[in-house]
Every structure is written in C-alpha cells, then in structure tokens.
Design a protein around this motif. Structure first.
Motif, PDB file in Angstrom:
ATOM      1  N   UNK A 154      48.918  69.939  78.606  1.00 54.47           N
ATOM      2  CA  UNK A 154      49.269  71.135  78.097  1.00 54.47           C
ATOM      3  C   UNK A 154      48.993  71.360  76.790  1.00 54.47           C
ATOM      4  N   UNK A 155      48.726  70.251  75.846  1.00 50.17           N
ATOM      5  CA  UNK A 155      48.610  70.715  74.410  1.00 50.17           C
ATOM      6  C   UNK A 155      47.105  69.918  74.060  1.00 50.17           C
ATOM      7  N   UNK A 156      46.430  70.623  73.015  1.00 56.19           N
ATOM      8  CA  UNK A 156      45.134  69.912  72.465  1.00 56.19           C
ATOM      9  C   UNK A 156      44.920  68.521  72.155  1.00 56.19           C
ATOM     10  N   UNK A 157      44.156  67.834  72.527  1.00 57.47           N
ATOM     11  CA  UNK A 157      43.860  66.349  72.365  1.00 57.47           C
ATOM     12  C   UNK A 157      45.041  65.412  72.810  1.00 57.47           C
ATOM     13  N   UNK A 158      45.518  65.721  74.134  1.00 61.69           N
ATOM     14  CA  UNK A 158      46.582  64.873  74.723  1.00 61.69           C
ATOM     15  C   UNK A 158      46.125  63.409  75.002  1.00 61.69           C
ATOM     16  N   UNK A 159      44.679  63.273  74.920  1.00 60.80           N
ATOM     17  CA  UNK A 159      44.296  61.918  75.188  1.00 60.80           C
ATOM     18  C   UNK A 159      43.504  61.534  74.070  1.00 60.80           C
ATOM     19  N   UNK A 160      44.043  61.605  72.655  1.00 63.29           N
ATOM     20  CA  UNK A 160      43.538  61.378  71.342  1.00 63.29           C
ATOM     21  C   UNK A 160      43.073  59.969  71.311  1.00 63.29           C
ATOM     22  N   UNK A 161      43.915  59.108  71.975  1.00 60.45           N
ATOM     23  CA  UNK A 161      43.682  57.692  71.963  1.00 60.45           C
ATOM     24  C   UNK A 161      42.167  57.150  72.542  1.00 60.45           C
ATOM     25  N   UNK A 162      41.511  58.208  73.372  1.00 60.19           N
ATOM     26  CA  UNK A 162      40.229  58.112  73.939  1.00 60.19           C
ATOM     27  C   UNK A 162      39.296  58.180  72.946  1.00 60.19           C
ATOM     28  N   UNK A 163      39.436  58.665  71.626  1.00 66.57           N
ATOM     29  CA  UNK A 163      38.666  58.507  70.511  1.00 66.57           C
ATOM     30  C   UNK A 163      37.924  57.324  70.184  1.00 66.57           C
ATOM     31  N   UNK A 164      38.619  56.024  70.510  1.00 67.39           N
ATOM     32  CA  UNK A 164      37.950  54.862  70.326  1.00 67.39           C
ATOM     33  C   UNK A 164      36.993  54.439  71.101  1.00 67.39           C
TER      34      UNK A 164
END
Length: 303
Positions: A107-117
């Motif tokens: 529901x929130x933007x960038x919920x999987x921000x850890x995928x950035x790596x």
C-alpha cells in the motif's frame, strides 16, 4: 557515462513504485525524465508488455508481465535489446524474491526498498558487460523485438508532459484495492475460544511445574518447554486466524507440528484424552486459518 542510469520496479495496475535504484544524477534534464517516467508508470496497464519512449538525450524502456513492470532510464547510446535484456533480468530477480500476494497487498510506495541492492548489482553488471558477453540472452531478446516490436512513444511530445499519451487522455486512477479477511464464522470463534483455553492450560501447567521444581533436571526442563512452546503456538494460531500473513500455510503447519510434538512429549503428564483434545483443537484452528481467505473490499463501501 553509464548506459543504464536509473531503474525501478512498479505495480502495473496503479503504477505504485515498489523499489528503485539510488539516484546519482541530479541535472534538470534527468529530473524531467524522471517525472515523465512516473507519468508513464501510471499508464502501463494501457500498453503491451514492452515499450520505449525516445527522447533527445535519454530513453525510457519498460517491460511488464503480470502485475509487475520494470522501467529504466537509459542514455541514447544504450541499445534497446540490451535495455530490455536488463529489464527482463530485473523482473525475474524481483518475482523470485517476492510472491504475488505481497506485491498485491503493498500500500505504500517503495515497500520493497531493500531490493535496491539487487537493482544496483544488476545495473552495474549490464553497464560493464559487452554485447558479446551477453551472448544468447541478448540474441533472444533481439529476435523477440524483431518479431514483436515494443510500443513506440515520444518523450518530446508535449502531450506526454501534460498527461496525454498518443492521443489517449489520462484515465482516472482507481485506488489500490483494500484487502481484508473474510468475516469470522461461528466455527472460527469457537476455534479461537478453544485455542485460548488450551493456551491458558499450557501456560498454567508450565509455570506451575517450574515453580514446584526445587531442582530442575533435564527431564523437567523438557516438560516445561513442552508446555510453553505449545502455549506460544496456540497464541500464534489465534493471530494467524485474525490477521493475514504471508506464507500462511507454512506457518500453520509449523504451529500444528509444535503442538502435536509437545503433547506427545507430555504423554506421562497428560492422559490420552487430554492429548487428543489439544491436538483436535489445534487441527480445528489450522483448518479455520487455511479456509479463511482474503476478500477485496470496494473502496467506496464507506468507513
């Protein structure tokens, strides 16, 4: 200068950004292309699986399948086949890391921000590899692009900046679905009450046994744990019934296994009927958890 400058993963149905690479470019031109990428992300459902928006200095490429799309901002030197090869690799990495339920419930933007790596790692690889090193993967993408060319958009068209693409006006965006569990049934309430009762019995017996053990032996420690572990499992079963949790089936099987093993271990302290009662309640609770599914509540149902 790198050929692939920025990449992100978005949800197709509403353009919600799920993850993105870290920005290292802050020029006015790059910020403008980022803004137009967001405009495109909101309309990905209107386009086929692949598309490209060409600009003077930058290009936007996107590739979608199911409800997940990967988008990239590339320099004009980046071949389209390499960009789509990068996006396909990124799509496979993301869908292998997160299941569709987690993605749908975000529901929130960038919920999987850890995928950035992972994005940074794949982006670095494609920025430092040659076309010859990609080999058959790149050839496969080139053949697919020749057979079915990607949708062609134009970033220089002023309509893109105004929210109109290829003559299509912006459609009103629907809010993300509000997922909720199905209503609690009478049998579900019964399973909750019985589970709480079993948890209380396990806790009381475990504390009582610990208090009256003047010298705790290894066997008594095992008995205490055999009461307390099923107590925690019973409470967690109640939680799983009331609140949706990813990998629910695995958790339900583990909780049922803990309760069964704990009661088998307590065979000397509990008779057969008591053990069957605890195992039966745990089995009923497991069945109720697995049969209570998600439902989609319309956004205009009121509060």
């Amino acid at each position: 200068m790198s050929m692939i400058l920025f990449a992100c993963v978005v949800r197709v149905r509403d353009g919600l950004p799920l993850s993105a690479s870290t920005d290292f470019y802050h020029t006015q031109e790059f910020l403008e292309i980022r803004r137009r990428l967001k405009t495109l992300a909101l309309r990905l459902a209107q386009y086929p699986g692949r598309g490209s928006a060409q600009g003077r200095d930058f290009s936007i490429h996107f590739s979608s399948s199911g409800d997940v799309a990967c988008m990239a901002i590339c320099s004009h030197r980046c071949p389209a086949a390499m960009a789509f090869c990068f996006l396909e690799t990124l799509w496979w990495e993301f869908t292998a890391s997160y299941d569709t339920t987690c993605i749908g419930l975000a529901t929130r933007p960038y919920a999987f921000l850890e995928f950035d790596s992972v994005i940074q790692k794949v982006k670095w690889h494609f920025n430092h590899v040659t076309s010859a090193q990609l080999g058959s993967s790149l050839e496969k993408i080139q053949e697919e692009l020749e057979f079915q060319p990607p949708a062609a958009l134009t970033l220089e068209d002023p309509d893109v900046a105004n929210g109109v693409i290829n003559g299509h006006t912006q459609m009103p965006l629907e809010p993300a679905p509000n997922f909720r569990m199905e209503p609690v049934t009478a049998l579900g309430v019964l399973s909750l009450v019985l589970n709480i009762m079993c948890a209380a019995l396990n806790l009381i017996r475990g504390i009582h046994l610990a208090e009256h053990s003047l010298q705790v032996t290894h066997e008594e420690v095992g008995n205490i744990l055999a009461f307390l572990i099923p107590f925690v499992a019973c409470i967690f079963q109640c939680y799983l019934y009331l609140v949706y949790s990813p990998a629910r089936t695995t958790k339900v099987v583990l909780m049922l296994l803990f309760i069964c093993l704990g009661n088998v271990y307590l065979h000397g302290l509990r008779n057969l009927w008591q053990i069957l009662f605890h195992v039966g309640v745990a089995s009923l609770s497991s069945h109720q958890i697995l049969t209570r599914q998600l439902q989609e509540k319309p956004a205009d149902c009121g509060v």
